[in-house]
Design an enzyme around this catalytic site. Structure first.
Site, PDB file in Angstrom:
ATOM      1  N   LYS A   1      41.170  38.629  32.439  1.00 16.94           N
ATOM      2  CA  LYS A   1      41.063  37.554  33.425  1.00 16.94           C
ATOM      3  C   LYS A   1      39.994  37.856  34.482  1.00 16.94           C
ATOM      4  O   LYS A   1      39.434  36.942  35.069  1.00 16.94           O
ATOM      5  CB  LYS A   1      42.427  37.269  34.052  1.00 16.94           C
TER       6      LYS A   1
HETATM    7  C1  LIG Z   1      46.333  35.873  30.220  1.00 17.75           C
HETATM    8  C2  LIG Z   1      46.380  36.876  29.106  1.00 17.75           C
HETATM    9  C3  LIG Z   1      46.415  36.484  27.741  1.00 17.75           C
HETATM   10  C4  LIG Z   1      46.475  35.029  27.311  1.00 17.75           C
HETATM   11  O1  LIG Z   1      45.287  34.329  27.563  1.00 17.75           O
HETATM   12  P1  LIG Z   1      45.283  32.720  27.562  1.00 17.75           P
HETATM   13  O2  LIG Z   1      43.959  32.352  28.103  1.00 17.75           O
HETATM   14  O3  LIG Z   1      46.419  32.310  28.464  1.00 17.75           O
HETATM   15  O4  LIG Z   1      45.491  32.273  26.149  1.00 17.75           O
HETATM   16  C5  LIG Z   1      46.391  37.468  26.765  1.00 17.75           C
HETATM   17  N1  LIG Z   1      46.405  38.780  27.107  1.00 17.75           N
HETATM   18  C6  LIG Z   1      46.371  39.201  28.387  1.00 17.75           C
HETATM   19  C7  LIG Z   1      46.399  40.650  28.680  1.00 17.75           C
HETATM   20  C8  LIG Z   1      46.373  38.266  29.436  1.00 17.75           C
HETATM   21  O5  LIG Z   1      46.355  38.692  30.718  1.00 17.75           O
END
Ligand SMILES: *Cc1c(COP(=O)(O)O)cnc(C)c1O
Length: 486
Positions: free
Chosen positions: A124
């Site tokens: 993120k």
């Molecule tokens: C947020 C997240 C996901 C999922 O991503 P999306 O964009 O919601 O599909 C997968 N793995 C980790 C470690 C995350 O923080």
């Protein structure tokens, strides 16, 4: 470049106008009115670029109302080896999202693309760090301020805080359930001492935190006066920032544009893989986009059957890949819009049906809402699912065969990728977190602790700054108002 709602009603907007907002006024999500197309000559030129240079080239096709020199300064400031410094010892931090070939035998090539080398050790940061700089830039231009108010059970809240810390014109009020996050995640957030970051530990569970965010957001007069905003995963700038690493992955794994690659993406809210879909729509030669889910398999069910059935809270499991524990996928509507050839009326009807009846059916079976399921393969989508036992097994297997420790979400990705890998097409799995964040499960799988990047060794013993509050909406509103002075 103009943006319109997937449900058709809102007037077209430009990039800066939708940057600070969330949903379109009609409840839909913003998409560009057409996807910019990439030529072979452009792709060739992009092969030589740094990550920041590539980010500028991709972003400038979408953020056409930001002067190019400003956008260049923002991407250069965001994508530096110093921000993404948590690369493994044998990785190059300068590459920002380094690739690692795990396996290359019998024409089957498995590659890991590290997206988790930013400050909070999860993917993120890739988008959120840019968002922090974009927000600061736009707010300064308009002499405006923004108070971000949200709830988190882990990854999103910390990524937002690390992106917004010290930013002028921005404050963050982040709710989390008191004593319910892991010690590592708590320490990551609560050790921030920046005066514009407010950690609020709510005496309750995550749902109580979310209910408070909703209650405050529903008071429009208060929300406007306090200049309250969010940074959730439907934010268009976050999606676009993620498009960049699909280009980087493709360009690093190939030497000419007639080669294809596939991606497997550990998925929850469909934000990450939605960016892959957009890269593909722009003309990036992607073969397959494989959705990997955990036990919460809403998306796997859709991509196998054409039936989208959201889950109730009681059917949403707490798993050991917790950042994928979702009951409905908030970005999914963007893909459905493209699947239905941009028929906003039908998109609006289908998502109304999600609210009233809990889902829709595009399988083409008698009584279904449409037969678009048969078009899914043409968009490259496939899917698979991984459960706790698979996760443990994959973490062990990857450690034994390839010599590295992966986190639980990435393990879900690798498990599913191995089921979809095809001869002659490299399969890139996106590494969405580093294992140190989910140490409890690493211990269970490997009987030892996950390695921690430098600087995180004693994070739990740093002084913490947070406020404990009851789940009381009035008290929360007063707390925010006291600190904003508005
Ligand atoms: C947020 C997240 C996901 C999922 O991503 P999306 O964009 O919601 O599909 C997968 N793995 C980790 C470690 C995350 O923080």
């Amino acid at each position: 470049m103009q943006y319109a709602s997937t449900r058709g009603h809102a007037a077209a907007q430009n990039f800066s106008e939708i940057l600070l907002g969330g949903l379109a006024p009609d409840g839909g999500l913003y998409l560009p009115t057409s996807y910019p197309q990439i030529t072979g000559a452009e792709l060739d030129a992009w092969r030589k670029l740094s990550y920041a240079g590539l980010a500028f080239e991709v972003l400038k096709k979408f953020a056409t109302d930001i002067p190019e020199a400003d956008l260049k300064a923002l991407t250069d400031k965001t994508y530096t080896a110093d921000v993404y410094k948590n690369a493994r010892a044998d990785e190059s931090a300068v590459q920002i999202t380094p690739l690692r070939v795990l396996q290359d035998k019998g024409g089957r090539k498995l590659v890991l693309q590290a997206l988790s080398n930013g400050p909070t050790l999860a993917f993120k940061d890739m988008a959120m760090q840019l968002l922090g700089n974009l927000f600061e830039y736009t707010l300064a231009k308009n002499q405006a301020e923004l108070n971000i108010f949200g709830a988190t059970s882990g990854d999103t809240g910390s990524a937002a805080e690390y992106a917004m810390r010290g930013k002028k014109g921005i404050r963050v009020f982040m709710l989390s359930p008191h004593k319910k996050m892991s010690a590592f995640q708590t320490a990551q957030m609560f050790s921030l001492q920046d005066p514009n970051i407010f950690n609020i530990a709510v005496e309750g569970v995550f749902d109580d935190c979310q209910d408070m965010v909703k209650a405050v957001s529903n008071d429009l007069e208060y929300k406007n006066r306090q200049k309250i905003g969010t940074v959730n995963s439907i934010n268009w700038a976050r999606v676009v920032a993620q498009v960049v690493y699909y280009f980087r992955g493709y360009l690093s794994a190939t030497s000419s544009n007639d080669q294809k690659v596939s991606f497997t993406v550990p998925s929850g809210n469909f934000g990450n893989i939605c960016a892959g879909h957009i890269a593909r729509m722009m003309g990036l030669p992607i073969d397959k986009l494989v959705v990997a889910t955990n036990e919460n398999d809403v998306l796997d069910e859709f991509f196998r059957t054409g039936v989208y059935r959201v889950r109730k809270s009681a059917e949403t499991w707490h798993t050991t890949s917790p950042s994928m524990d979702i009951s409905k996928a908030s970005n999914f509507e963007r893909f459905v819009f493209d699947l239905l050839d941009g028929d906003a009326k039908r998109v609006a009807a289908l998502f109304k049906k999600v609210e009233t009846e809990g889902g829709f059916d595009l399988s083409g079976q008698p009584g279904s809402d449409g037969d678009e399921f048969k078009k899914i393969a043409a968009f490259g989508f496939e899917s698979g699912k991984s459960v706790h036992a698979d996760r443990l097994q994959t973490i062990r297997q990857v450690e034994k065969e390839f010599g590295i420790t992966i986190d639980t979400h990435t393990a879900d990705g690798i498990k599913v990728a191995l089921e979809h890998i095809a001869e002659g097409v490299p399969m890139i799995v996106l590494e969405t977190a580093l294992p140190a964040k989910f140490n409890e499960t690493i211990r269970e799988a490997l009987d030892r602790d996950a390695e921690r990047p430098a600087g995180f060794e004693n994070i739990e013993s740093l002084p913490q700054r947070f406020e404990v509050m009851a789940a009381d909406v009035q008290a929360m509103k007063a707390f925010i108002a006291k600190h904003t002075g508005l």
